[in-house]
Write a protein that holds these residues in place. Structure first.
Motif, short mmCIF file in Angstrom:
data_model
loop_
_atom_site.label_atom_id
_atom_site.label_comp_id
_atom_site.label_asym_id
_atom_site.label_seq_id
_atom_site.Cartn_x
_atom_site.Cartn_y
_atom_site.Cartn_z
N SER A 205 0.87 -1.30 -0.01
CA SER A 205 -0.12 -0.13 0.11
C SER A 205 0.74 1.27 0.02
O SER A 205 2.03 1.30 0.50
CB SER A 205 -0.91 0.07 1.06
N HIS B 138 -7.89 1.64 0.80
CA HIS B 138 -7.55 1.65 2.05
C HIS B 138 -8.44 3.00 2.47
O HIS B 138 -8.27 4.12 1.91
CB HIS B 138 -6.02 2.17 2.57
N GLU C 88 -4.51 -5.67 6.35
CA GLU C 88 -5.08 -4.36 6.84
C GLU C 88 -5.60 -4.32 8.19
O GLU C 88 -6.62 -5.01 8.46
CB GLU C 88 -6.26 -4.00 5.66
N THR D 25 -13.16 -0.01 2.39
CA THR D 25 -12.20 -1.13 2.23
C THR D 25 -12.52 -2.10 1.35
O THR D 25 -13.71 -2.67 1.37
CB THR D 25 -12.09 -1.79 3.69
#
Length: 270
Positions: A75, A217, A102, A117
């Motif tokens: 990410s 995210h 995550e 998400t």
């Protein structure tokens, strides 16, 4: 001198005999030209025996896929947030397995899929154009084996230069490894499974699939603070599918590495 010439002649004949005894079958693989159908018949999807799309990724082939044809993207937010993608191909279609690590897991049904998400899979035909790019979104809701399907399938329109809602036959599921709508260090993220049948792509079958992945995210459950960070594979452009991955059950390579590849099978020395 004559003995030496005779020896060389015998050696050459033996070498020719040895080489011609190789049973070599060369296959020049041609990528299929997909013609994705707009006929949505989800209730008729047939999968392989023993496969359950529940997001848990416990079928035996997923371990092999992780070893042979997976890749990981990190990410833009943090090196601790990452997605690992893998595929498994059968005569019926393509299975996608995604592991997303995550700690922040947020889903709000009032906002668009892209601002939750979520993970994304992009598919296209094997050509250099961008006309046939399709996107399926796997948005975990917090319920095991469930994903949000609203606005989950998109098609890129080259002329209008934008993404538009589309229908594509597929099934998917997510399994959340933690508590939804929290940013909690004990969260381990979520896993996703998806299956796309070959008929939905307009071909009978294939040994390869061209695709790429991405994930979103978000920092909050609330609409006002739901700005997302989108992360795709490095050195990959959605508007340049020749930069995407091409996967078989044995490997994942770039489009250019596979485009002119010759597959040699049955090379047996007798």
């Amino acid at each position: 001198m004559k003995i030496k010439k005779v020896f060389i002649t015998i050696f050459v004949l033996l070498l020719i005999t040895l080489l011609t005894s190789c049973d070599e079958e060369t296959i020049n693989f041609e990528f299929p030209d997909y013609n994705v159908t707009n006929e949505f018949v989800n209730n008729s999807i047939i999968m392989d025996t023993g496969v359950q799309i529940d997001g848990i990724l416990n079928e035996s082939f997923w371990n092999e896929a992780l070893e042979n044809n997976s890749y990981t993207i990190i990410s833009k937010v943090s090196d601790d947030i990452k997605l690992t993608a893998r595929t498994y191909i059968t005569d019926l279609g393509i299975y996608f397995g995604l592991n997303i690590y995550e700690t922040a897991l947020y889903y709000n049904k009032e906002r668009s899929a892209a601002k939750n998400t979520s993970a994304e899979i992009y598919l296209k035909a094997f050509n250099d154009g961008v006309e046939d790019v399709y996107n399926i979104r796997l948005v975990p809701t917090g319920a095991d084996g469930e994903i949000a399907l609203k606005n989950a399938t998109w098609k890129y329109n080259k002329l209008r230069k934008g993404w538009y809602n589309w229908k594509l036959d597929w099934v998917g599921a997510a399994y959340v490894k933690g508590e939804m709508n929290t940013n909690n260090e004990t969260n381990e993220g979520y896993d996703c499974e998806a299956f796309v049948p070959w008929y939905a792509l307009g071909v009978k079958t294939s040994d390869y699939i061209q695709y790429t992945v991405a994930f979103n995210h978000v920092e909050s459950y609330y609409e006002a603070n739901s700005e997302r960070t989108w992360t795709g594979a490095p050195n990959v452009s959605l508007h340049s599918p020749a930069t995407w991955q091409v996967a078989s059950n044995n490997e994942t390579l770039s489009y250019f590495e596979m485009k002119d590849k010759t597959i040699v099978t049955n090379l047996n020395m007798q």
